[in-house]
Design a protein around this motif. Structure first.
Motif, PDB file in Angstrom:
ATOM      1  N   ILE A 219      94.265 -30.826  60.579  1.00 51.22           N
ATOM      2  CA  ILE A 219      94.893 -30.605  59.273  1.00 51.22           C
ATOM      3  C   ILE A 219      94.531 -29.232  58.724  1.00 51.22           C
ATOM      4  N   HIS A 220      93.310 -28.751  59.005  1.00 48.70           N
ATOM      5  CA  HIS A 220      92.938 -27.412  58.544  1.00 48.70           C
ATOM      6  C   HIS A 220      93.759 -26.352  59.260  1.00 48.70           C
ATOM      7  N   LEU A 221      94.009 -26.590  60.532  1.00 51.44           N
ATOM      8  CA  LEU A 221      94.844 -25.664  61.309  1.00 51.44           C
ATOM      9  C   LEU A 221      96.211 -25.509  60.651  1.00 51.44           C
ATOM     10  N   ILE A 222      96.802 -26.662  60.266  1.00 51.02           N
ATOM     11  CA  ILE A 222      98.129 -26.615  59.656  1.00 51.02           C
ATOM     12  C   ILE A 222      98.076 -25.983  58.271  1.00 51.02           C
ATOM     13  N   LYS A 223      97.048 -26.357  57.494  1.00 48.74           N
ATOM     14  CA  LYS A 223      96.910 -25.807  56.137  1.00 48.74           C
ATOM     15  C   LYS A 223      96.781 -24.284  56.181  1.00 48.74           C
ATOM     16  N   ASP A 224      95.901 -23.800  57.050  1.00 52.50           N
ATOM     17  CA  ASP A 224      95.640 -22.369  57.117  1.00 52.50           C
ATOM     18  C   ASP A 224      96.855 -21.605  57.616  1.00 52.50           C
ATOM     19  N   SER A 225      97.505 -22.123  58.649  1.00 55.05           N
ATOM     20  CA  SER A 225      98.642 -21.413  59.213  1.00 55.05           C
ATOM     21  C   SER A 225      99.798 -21.347  58.234  1.00 55.05           C
ATOM     22  N   CYS A 226     100.036 -22.436  57.504  1.00 54.64           N
ATOM     23  CA  CYS A 226     101.195 -22.488  56.603  1.00 54.64           C
ATOM     24  C   CYS A 226     100.855 -22.038  55.198  1.00 54.64           C
ATOM     25  N   LYS A 227      99.552 -21.869  54.917  1.00 55.09           N
ATOM     26  CA  LYS A 227      99.098 -21.521  53.577  1.00 55.09           C
ATOM     27  C   LYS A 227      99.570 -22.548  52.554  1.00 55.09           C
ATOM     28  N   SER A 228      99.498 -23.819  52.927  1.00 55.31           N
ATOM     29  CA  SER A 228      99.933 -24.891  52.030  1.00 55.31           C
ATOM     30  C   SER A 228      98.736 -25.727  51.609  1.00 55.31           C
ATOM     31  N   VAL A 229      98.895 -26.375  50.437  1.00 54.24           N
ATOM     32  CA  VAL A 229      97.920 -27.374  50.025  1.00 54.24           C
ATOM     33  C   VAL A 229      98.427 -28.691  50.605  1.00 54.24           C
ATOM     34  N   ILE A 230      97.584 -29.395  51.307  1.00 57.04           N
ATOM     35  CA  ILE A 230      98.015 -30.650  51.932  1.00 57.04           C
ATOM     36  C   ILE A 230      96.987 -31.736  51.653  1.00 57.04           C
ATOM     37  N   ASN A 231      97.469 -32.884  51.145  1.00 56.46           N
ATOM     38  CA  ASN A 231      96.615 -34.066  50.985  1.00 56.46           C
ATOM     39  C   ASN A 231      97.150 -35.157  51.899  1.00 56.46           C
ATOM     40  N   VAL A 232      96.261 -35.764  52.674  1.00 55.02           N
ATOM     41  CA  VAL A 232      96.699 -36.803  53.600  1.00 55.02           C
ATOM     42  C   VAL A 232      96.227 -38.171  53.122  1.00 55.02           C
ATOM     43  N   GLY A 233      97.167 -39.094  52.956  1.00 52.77           N
ATOM     44  CA  GLY A 233      96.816 -40.469  52.574  1.00 52.77           C
ATOM     45  C   GLY A 233      96.761 -41.344  53.807  1.00 52.77           C
ATOM     46  N   GLN A 234      95.792 -42.239  53.854  1.00 54.37           N
ATOM     47  CA  GLN A 234      95.689 -43.145  55.001  1.00 54.37           C
ATOM     48  C   GLN A 234      96.920 -44.046  55.089  1.00 54.37           C
ATOM     49  N   ASN A 235      97.666 -44.118  53.986  1.00 51.69           N
ATOM     50  CA  ASN A 235      98.870 -44.958  54.003  1.00 51.69           C
ATOM     51  C   ASN A 235     100.065 -44.241  54.633  1.00 51.69           C
ATOM     52  N   GLY A 236      99.802 -43.155  55.342  1.00 48.25           N
ATOM     53  CA  GLY A 236     100.872 -42.486  56.067  1.00 48.25           C
ATOM     54  C   GLY A 236     101.669 -41.519  55.224  1.00 48.25           C
TER      55      GLY A 236
END
Lengths: 310, 257, 241
Positions: free
Chosen positions: A238-255
């Protein structure tokens, strides 16, 4: 058995040959014949031990192929086995029938279409599809649907809405206050599962530093069983995706995955790629390569999210 | 749909859609015909992830009293719960009936079938052409997919042979169901003031209304405004232009079959 | 069944051990299984068994309506089998009828025993099967497709369920009857079996058979089901190659 690309450098005349080595005999070049190839993982180094035949004399070469991240090493060594319901996994009373399996006498069977994991004396099957099954402490992304005097009702993607009691939010709320002033219908929250009982209504709480309202952005749905893969070991994926896209991302266990800012479209494609190939090994590399090539291509394009009003 | 996502779609619709298309882009359309041998004609349309299956069956019937020398076209639609959690089993509701009737109007008014040719004995026996539309997967724009499926199935439909004793022989055919033009329906939807072509199921959650326009080579043969909203004359013209332009493209694609 | 008058081409349904479509007496029709064909659903499958073609989709576990059908301690599996209007020779009026209602019920009872329903109390697992072309064996194809769609949806199951039919036609016991054999033969016996322990979960008999003939039919059906299960497993795993 996986094939490896190996660069074999002969010490003396600095010649190097590149080819694939596997357990079976493989001719790497006309002069160098691979007799035996093995890989061994020590700490975080992947070594290839190749026995090469030169002029009919076996010469053993130990080559350090690459220093790999812990995550990839583990994946390289484990084989991916897909099982379906009813597949016989073990016929052994000494083995623990873990999650995703069931026992019938001495036989252990798979309950799901999923990934087989054998560790020590326990067998588990991780389902590759299915609805969200809440666990205590899970972070979830939910939408406020309604409220009464003491609770908000939150849709977290389970059959029944979850409840968020007034006492469970960080804000101080007076008696008889209008709850919609704090969280109104349609608001998105990052909350945690308080407990799981036989009651289908799950209680949530938000008295945690990480919990808060999520403004704007968008939510992407993925299959809940693939969330651990999206997060990655110690958050690497998830850090890889966040850093590459420069996005804020929150992941919920509920998918549910909340994305805001940066190249939201690229983030979505990366997230969907993880979901589709969650069962494969080497996924972090695959996603990393994908993001790299996409970013190179997009350098000239204007980031669309900068133009959107939020 | 989550309110946050609805807002996201509305706010960004003028610049970009979730799948990267612009407001004028159609998704990939593919049509497979003659996949149901027992039917006189059939077509499976895939528009993005939307999947619609249309079958044509022909049967003998008595003509309507006021039009004794023409065959009969009956178009029916079923939105089976197989295609979406929102579809309920049971008799067609008003959305399903509207779908069937709008597709029917496009075919009937285009004049692409010469119904006189379907008359066997005036006043007594005619061919009845049943077009049955089945939705298999709903990812939006069922109208255009159903219309493309209906015309493709009719285009490749064969008329069964009539035995000497007047019964239908379905294992032998007596020529094709003559279809002389290709009516093509193009739907344009209104989202936050923008006229958007070929909406997905996610986008359909935020549309205010739709304009369905069926075009033939000679012009427009059927139109329907759907949804409780108001359209400006300019917006209606956009929908008509879309149908003419995209109609041409889709007609080319379908003719190749 | 056996009383039906046969058209000339089906006077003899078996000639020198060969059936009207060229098969041997213990041969299944060509079987194709695809998975994940209806994206909106949690799980789905498409099955072709000869000319019989079916789509199956699974939604759930989800909330169950109407509330009076809710079971406190387990999930309810609801099955809806329908034949599309153009799936048969003479167009069928759309909508449920007595036959489709009965088949929905026997297919439900064929699949229920292998599902861990107790893991989803008060919820609903919905299986919808649409027959897009019918050429005999639609209920067996429905079980084959339904079983795969459930496994594809991630529903916990003891194992898969497969089904095929055998019947007496012109004195011979044949496996997997096609439409002419079903229409003009003497009996039709569809049977569904579980993959793990070959227990029978669907069984119906139409027509007259002696006990010995039934036993012979079951031997053929067992072999047929073993093959079908291998194809179901191949289809489910195929998504992940």
């Amino acid at each position: 058995m996986a094939k490896l690309s190996v660069k074999i450098t002969k010490k003396d005349d600095k010649k190097s040959v590149v080819g694939t080595a596997s357990k079976s005999k493989t001719v790497v070049s006309k002069k160098t014949e691979v007799v035996e190839a093995n890989k061994a993982v020590t700490k975080n180094k992947l070594n290839v031990i190749v026995t090469v035949k030169e002029n009919n004399n076996p010469v053993r070469i130990v080559k350090n192929v690459q220093t790999v991240k812990k995550t990839d090493t583990r994946r390289e060594v484990e084989e991916t086995v897909i099982v379906v319901p009813g597949d016989l996994l073990e016929d052994n009373l000494n083995v623990l029938a873990g999650l995703g399996t069931y026992r019938d006498g001495s036989k252990v069977y798979s309950k799901y279409t999923g990934l087989l994991k054998k560790r020590d004396h326990m067998i588990t099957v991780i389902p590759l599809n299915g609805v969200y099954v809440p666990k205590k402490g899970d972070f979830v992304i939910g939408e406020i649907k309604s409220s009464n005097f003491s609770n908000w009702w939150v849709d977290i993607g389970t059959a029944f809405n979850a409840k968020l009691p007034v006492m469970a939010v960080p804000e101080f709320i007076e008696r008889n206050a209008d709850l919609s002033k704090f969280y109104k219908n349609g608001d998105l929250v990052f909350a945690r599962v308080d407990s799981v009982t036989s009651d289908p209504v799950i209680p949530l709480f938000m008295k945690d530093r990480m919990c808060r309202k999520l403004y704007h952005g968008r939510v992407i749905d993925i299959i809940p069983t693939k969330v651990p893969r999206l997060i990655g070991r110690e958050g690497t994926m998830i850090h890889l995706i966040k850093d590459s896209c420069k996005s804020v991302i929150n992941v919920g266990q509920n998918g549910r995955v909340w994305v805001k800012g940066g190249d939201e479209s690229l983030a979505e494609r990366a997230i969907k790629m993880v979901e589709m190939f969650a069962y494969k090994s080497g996924l972090t590399d695959m996603v990393s390569d994908f993001l790299e090539s996409e970013l190179k291509n997009n350098k000239s394009k204007v980031s669309v999210s900068e133009n959107t009003k939020s | 749909m989550i309110e946050t996502n609805k807002n996201y779609i509305r706010q960004n619709i003028a610049i970009k859609r979730l799948d990267g298309r612009t407001y004028k882009d159609f998704r990939k359309l593919s049509v497979e015909t003659n996949l149901i041998e027992k039917a006189e004609g059939s077509a499976l349309v895939t528009l993005g992830e939307t999947k619609v299956l249309v079958g044509v069956k022909m049967d003998l019937g008595t003509p309507f009293p006021d039009s004794g020398d023409v065959g009969i076209l009956m178009t029916n639609a079923e939105r089976s719960p197989i295609a979406s959690p929102e579809f309920e089993s049971g008799p067609p509701n008003d959305d399903t009936i509207e779908l069937a009737r709008v597709v029917d109007r496009g075919i009937r008014e285009s004049g692409c079938i010469d119904f006189h040719k379907l008359c066997i004995k005036e006043g007594e026996k005619v061919w009845m052409v049943f077009v049955d539309i089945s939705i298999l997967n709903n990812d939006g724009n069922l109208f255009d997919a159903a219309a493309a499926g209906a015309i493709s199935a009719l285009l490749t439909a064969k008329i069964p042979k009539l035995n000497d004793n007047g019964t239908v022989n379905r294992s032998e055919y007596d020529g094709a169901l003559v279809v002389t033009d290709l009516p093509i329906m193009v739907t344009t939807a209104l989202i936050n003031g923008v006229m958007v072509v070929d909406p997905t199921a996610d986008e359909e959650e935020v549309i205010e209304g739709r304009v369905h326009v069926t075009s033939i080579e000679a012009g427009i043969c059927a139109m329907q405004k759907s949804g409780s909203c108001e359209f400006t004359e300019e917006q209606i013209m956009t929908a008509i232009d879309n149908s003419i332009a995209m109609g041409k493209e889709l007609r080319k694609q379908l003719k190749k079959k | 069944m056996s009383g039906a008058k046969r058209p000339k081409e089906y006077e003899k349904l078996i000639v020198k051990g060969k059936r009207c479509d060229g098969r041997k007496i213990d041969e299944l029709r060509p079987l194709t299984i695809k998975v994940g064909v209806i994206k909106r659903a949690n799980g789905s499958a498409y099955v072709e068994l000869g000319k019989t073609k079916v789509y199956a989709a699974v939604y759930g576990p989800k909330e169950l309506h109407p509330r009076r059908l809710v079971e406190d301690d387990k999930a309810v599996l609801s099955v809806k089998y329908s034949m599309l209007a153009f799936s048969v020779n003479d167009r069928a009026r759309p909508g449920p009828n007595r036959r489709s209602t009965e088949i929905s019920k026997v297919v439900k009872h064929a699949l229920e025993p292998v599902i861990f329903l107790e893991e989803f109390p008060q919820l609903n697992i919905e299986l919808i099967v649409d027959i897009i072309q019918a050429d005999a064996g639609t209920r067996t194809a429905a079980v084959i497709a339904g079983s795969v769609a459930l496994a594809n949806a991630g529903i916990p199951m003891k194992g898969l369920v497969s089904a095929c039919a055998a019947g007496k036609v012109d004195g011979e016991i044949l496996l997997d009857l096609n439409a002419p054999e079903d229409n003009f033969g003497d009996s039709d016996l569809p049977i569904a079996m579980t993959s793990t322990d070959k227990k029978i979960t669907l069984m119906q008999l139409d027509g007259v058979m002696t006990k010995a003939e039934i036993q012979k039919a079951i031997i053929l059906i067992r072999k047929g089901n073993d093959y079908i299960i291998s194809k179901q497993i191949e289809a489910l795993k195929g998504v992940y190659q």
